[in-house]
Design a protein around this motif. Structure first.
Motif, PDB file in Angstrom:
ATOM      1  N   LEU A 109       5.820  21.171  15.604  1.00  0.00           N
ATOM      2  CA  LEU A 109       5.418  21.306  17.001  1.00  0.00           C
ATOM      3  C   LEU A 109       5.582  20.028  17.819  1.00  0.00           C
ATOM      4  O   LEU A 109       5.997  20.092  18.978  1.00  0.00           O
ATOM      5  N   THR A 110       5.232  18.872  17.248  1.00  0.00           N
ATOM      6  CA  THR A 110       5.247  17.619  18.021  1.00  0.00           C
ATOM      7  C   THR A 110       5.947  16.502  17.250  1.00  0.00           C
ATOM      8  O   THR A 110       5.318  15.515  16.865  1.00  0.00           O
ATOM      9  N   PRO A 111       7.257  16.646  17.002  1.00  0.00           N
ATOM     10  CA  PRO A 111       7.975  15.575  16.298  1.00  0.00           C
ATOM     11  C   PRO A 111       8.063  14.321  17.172  1.00  0.00           C
ATOM     12  O   PRO A 111       7.898  14.409  18.402  1.00  0.00           O
ATOM     13  N   PRO A 112       8.310  13.153  16.579  1.00  0.00           N
ATOM     14  CA  PRO A 112       8.568  12.947  15.139  1.00  0.00           C
ATOM     15  C   PRO A 112       7.282  12.892  14.308  1.00  0.00           C
ATOM     16  O   PRO A 112       6.248  12.426  14.802  1.00  0.00           O
ATOM     17  N   TYR A 113       7.392  13.331  13.071  1.00  0.00           N
ATOM     18  CA  TYR A 113       6.269  13.292  12.138  1.00  0.00           C
ATOM     19  C   TYR A 113       6.405  12.141  11.135  1.00  0.00           C
ATOM     20  O   TYR A 113       5.414  11.734  10.538  1.00  0.00           O
ATOM     21  N   LEU A 114       7.607  11.653  10.965  1.00  0.00           N
ATOM     22  CA  LEU A 114       7.891  10.644   9.935  1.00  0.00           C
ATOM     23  C   LEU A 114       8.280   9.333  10.601  1.00  0.00           C
ATOM     24  O   LEU A 114       9.020   9.325  11.592  1.00  0.00           O
ATOM     25  N   SER A 115       7.803   8.217  10.036  1.00  0.00           N
ATOM     26  CA  SER A 115       8.046   6.898  10.623  1.00  0.00           C
ATOM     27  C   SER A 115       8.885   6.033   9.686  1.00  0.00           C
ATOM     28  O   SER A 115       8.773   6.123   8.466  1.00  0.00           O
ATOM     29  N   GLY A 156       3.342  19.951   4.561  1.00  0.00           N
ATOM     30  CA  GLY A 156       3.361  20.694   3.308  1.00  0.00           C
ATOM     31  C   GLY A 156       4.613  20.491   2.486  1.00  0.00           C
ATOM     32  O   GLY A 156       4.800  21.171   1.466  1.00  0.00           O
ATOM     33  N   LEU A 157       5.494  19.519   2.883  1.00  0.00           N
ATOM     34  CA  LEU A 157       6.796  19.386   2.229  1.00  0.00           C
ATOM     35  C   LEU A 157       7.068  18.011   1.625  1.00  0.00           C
ATOM     36  O   LEU A 157       7.597  17.915   0.524  1.00  0.00           O
ATOM     37  N   LEU A 158       6.748  16.933   2.340  1.00  0.00           N
ATOM     38  CA  LEU A 158       7.199  15.598   1.948  1.00  0.00           C
ATOM     39  C   LEU A 158       6.022  14.724   1.532  1.00  0.00           C
ATOM     40  O   LEU A 158       5.044  14.595   2.270  1.00  0.00           O
ATOM     41  N   LEU A 159       6.140  14.089   0.362  1.00  0.00           N
ATOM     42  CA  LEU A 159       5.046  13.244  -0.143  1.00  0.00           C
ATOM     43  C   LEU A 159       4.889  11.932   0.624  1.00  0.00           C
ATOM     44  O   LEU A 159       3.781  11.615   1.068  1.00  0.00           O
ATOM     45  N   PRO A 160       5.943  11.119   0.802  1.00  0.00           N
ATOM     46  CA  PRO A 160       5.736   9.870   1.555  1.00  0.00           C
ATOM     47  C   PRO A 160       5.603  10.139   3.043  1.00  0.00           C
ATOM     48  O   PRO A 160       6.253  11.039   3.588  1.00  0.00           O
ATOM     49  N   ASN A 177       0.852  -1.180   0.000  1.00  0.00           N
ATOM     50  CA  ASN A 177       0.000   0.000   0.000  1.00  0.00           C
ATOM     51  C   ASN A 177       0.891   1.234   0.000  1.00  0.00           C
ATOM     52  O   ASN A 177       1.931   1.258   0.668  1.00  0.00           O
ATOM     53  N   ASP A 178       0.502   2.260  -0.729  1.00  0.00           N
ATOM     54  CA  ASP A 178       1.261   3.511  -0.728  1.00  0.00           C
ATOM     55  C   ASP A 178       1.077   4.216   0.613  1.00  0.00           C
ATOM     56  O   ASP A 178      -0.041   4.302   1.136  1.00  0.00           O
ATOM     57  N   HIS A 179       2.159   4.734   1.142  1.00  0.00           N
ATOM     58  CA  HIS A 179       2.105   5.484   2.401  1.00  0.00           C
ATOM     59  C   HIS A 179       2.154   6.971   2.084  1.00  0.00           C
ATOM     60  O   HIS A 179       3.196   7.633   2.176  1.00  0.00           O
TER      61      HIS A 179
END
Length: 515
Positions: free
Chosen positions: A378-384, A332-336, A299-301
């Motif tokens: 404000l509340t990192p982390p945002y990316l997994s 507003g910056l990263l697609l995945p 599945n696309d993330h």
């Protein structure tokens, strides 16, 4: 969506949604003619006006420059894999895509394949293409084998190889300045595993799933720590000057760039897919009537996946609901929504500000997009870096698997990809000598020869299925054939234009069962 074990609980959202690449879902009879997203024809036509054109010889040389194929020996060591075809075509210079393939030599064994789609530079994709398979192998090894491995290193004895790489000569360039740090982190990982209790009660397939998830997240953690250590030990400079020491394999450069990853592990006829981001693994299934169907194993993330979007929103306060995902991008910056590296979406704001305030020398050497703190941070982390793992038992009808970065899927529908590879394989089989049986008539022989001539005509150009897909993705005329002039124009685009028309494309076609 897919369960953790890979079973379907209803039509996959990728199957029931309108294709992101087609204006509306076409009937099956039309799929072979619809290869490109709406508006592609005007872009392709414009491309022809903006560049010169390669000759046929130059076109083939460009397409085949990075193609690679490998046949595995028949028997248990192949784990049900006959071999693979692979190719990669850059758009960025240098390419931000990487690929890997290897056989696991210890423990339960197996075959590993991976494609890695980098962004903000190739450093992260390069690092994980070299390191991830080792982490996966160690995560799967029984503890007694890890103990033997650790003793050999401690006693300075020869260490048995963990992997047999199957690589193109231009893949996996060495990283001299990062090798010592990488091995230190790697050894720490397996030593920590030695302190764990063996999970005797866990099923074999459950161990593979756990190992894949653990290896992905531990490598991402190690790359982050290595970058923090590098930052703390290096001298702060507040002026922007050329940085001779910040090579592509520098820990900071690796961590500041990022990469998606899609990895296949096949062992004893069982297939596991671990995925981060928007590369895809699609299974080619030959139905009883000979037709081809495409089965998504990933599945696309990204924001096009409703469950993934809800996951991201649920991990942050309701007050950030309008800022966590903006314009279908993370902050507003990263697609995945899942990736290795990209520490600017993972580190604390304090640590990032210290980097931005004191190390302008480092920032001057990396992509401009990573030089400032993201908005609404404000509340990192945002990316997994936690992968989604799918399990699938290989059936006789499962003939091949197409593993590719999003550059391919932006140009071709998955059903078209599977149908094209299936017909390509069938066409290659038709080139084998026909050995008539005792009751074959001249009429039957003539019919067989005519059928073979029609099927072979389309595949004589490429014996490599990945190259065949590249040729059609870039040069297809919309009716299943390649327009040579269009293909030549697309391969002639100068570096300052090519990224407007396509991304880096990396494809590996894994052959599972004879047709």
């Amino acid at each position: 969506m897919l369960r953790r074990k890979g079973t379907l609980i209803g039509p996959c959202w990728l199957e029931i949604q309108q294709s992101r690449y087609l204006a509306s879902p076409p009937p099956l009879s039309e799929l072979s003619r619809l290869h490109y997203p709406a508006g592609s024809w005007s872009r392709w036509h414009q491309a022809g006006q903006e560049t010169g054109q390669l000759s046929l010889t130059q076109t083939n040389r460009t397409l085949k420059a990075n193609e690679h194929s490998h046949t595995l020996p028949r028997g248990p060591a192949s784990h049900g894999v006959l071999g693979f075809h692979s190719n990669t075509l850059p758009s960025n210079h240098p390419s931000e895509d990487r690929r890997s393939s290897a056989t696991c030599l210890l423990g339960r064994g197996g075959v590993l394949f991976g494609v890695f789609d980098g962004h903000a530079g190739p450093s992260c994709a390069q690092a994980i293409s070299q390191r991830l398979f080792y982490y996966i192998t160690v995560a799967m090894l029984p503890l007694r084998m890890l103990q033997e491995l650790d003793r050999a290193v401690e006693e300075d004895r020869a260490v048995p190889p963990l992997l047999e790489w199957h690589k193109h000569p231009q893949d996996h360039h060495s990283c001299p300045d990062g090798g010592t740090i990488s091995f230190h982190s790697f050894r720490n990982y397996w030593q920590e595993r030695l302190n764990e209790d063996e999970e005797e009660d866990k099923e074999d397939d459950g161990r593979v799933t756990s190992a894949l998830m653990d290896a992905f997240q531990r490598l991402d953690y190690d790359m982050s720590v290595e970058a923090q250590v590098h930052l703390s030990l290096s001298s702060p400079r507040r002026v922007s000057i050329p940085v001779e020491g910040l090579s592509q394999s520098s820990p900071l450069r690796v961590a500041l760039s990022g990469s998606t990853a899609c990895v296949i592990h096949i062992s004893n006829g069982v297939l596991h897919v671990a995925n981060l981001g928007d590369s895809r693994a699609v299974l080619g299934v030959q139905e009883q009537d000979g037709r081809w169907s495409a089965l998504n194993l990933t599945n696309d993330h990204n924001a096009q996946n409703p469950e993934e979007l809800q996951r991201i929103l649920g991990e942050h306060p309701a007050s950030e609901r309008r800022t966590v995902v903006r314009h279908d991008r993370l902050l507003g910056l990263l697609l995945p929504f899942r990736a290795f590296g990209d520490v600017r979406f993972k580190w604390s704001a304090e640590m990032l500000n210290r980097l931005y305030d004191t190390r302008l020398d480092i920032l001057s050497a990396v992509s401009e997009s990573v030089r400032t703190l993201p908005p609404h941070y404000l509340t990192p982390p945002y990316l997994s870096a936690r992968p989604e793992v799918t399990r699938h038992i290989i059936r006789p009808a499962d003939k091949f698997l197409v593993l590719a970065t999003d550059g391919l899927w932006e140009l071709m529908h998955r059903q078209t990809v599977i149908q094209m590879v299936g017909e390509h394989q069938a066409g290659l089989l038709q080139q084998r000598p026909i050995i008539p049986s005792a009751n074959t008539t001249l009429g039957n022989l003539q019919r067989l020869l005519l059928e073979r001539r029609g099927r072979v005509k389309a595949v004589l150009e490429d014996h490599n299925a990945a190259t065949h897909l590249l040729r059609h993705a870039l040069g297809d005329d919309g009716y299943g054939s390649v327009a040579p002039n269009r293909l030549a124009r697309m391969l002639s685009l100068p570096a300052n234009l090519v990224r407007r028309y396509r991304d880096d494309i990396t494809i590996t076609v894994i052959h599972l069962n004879e047709l």
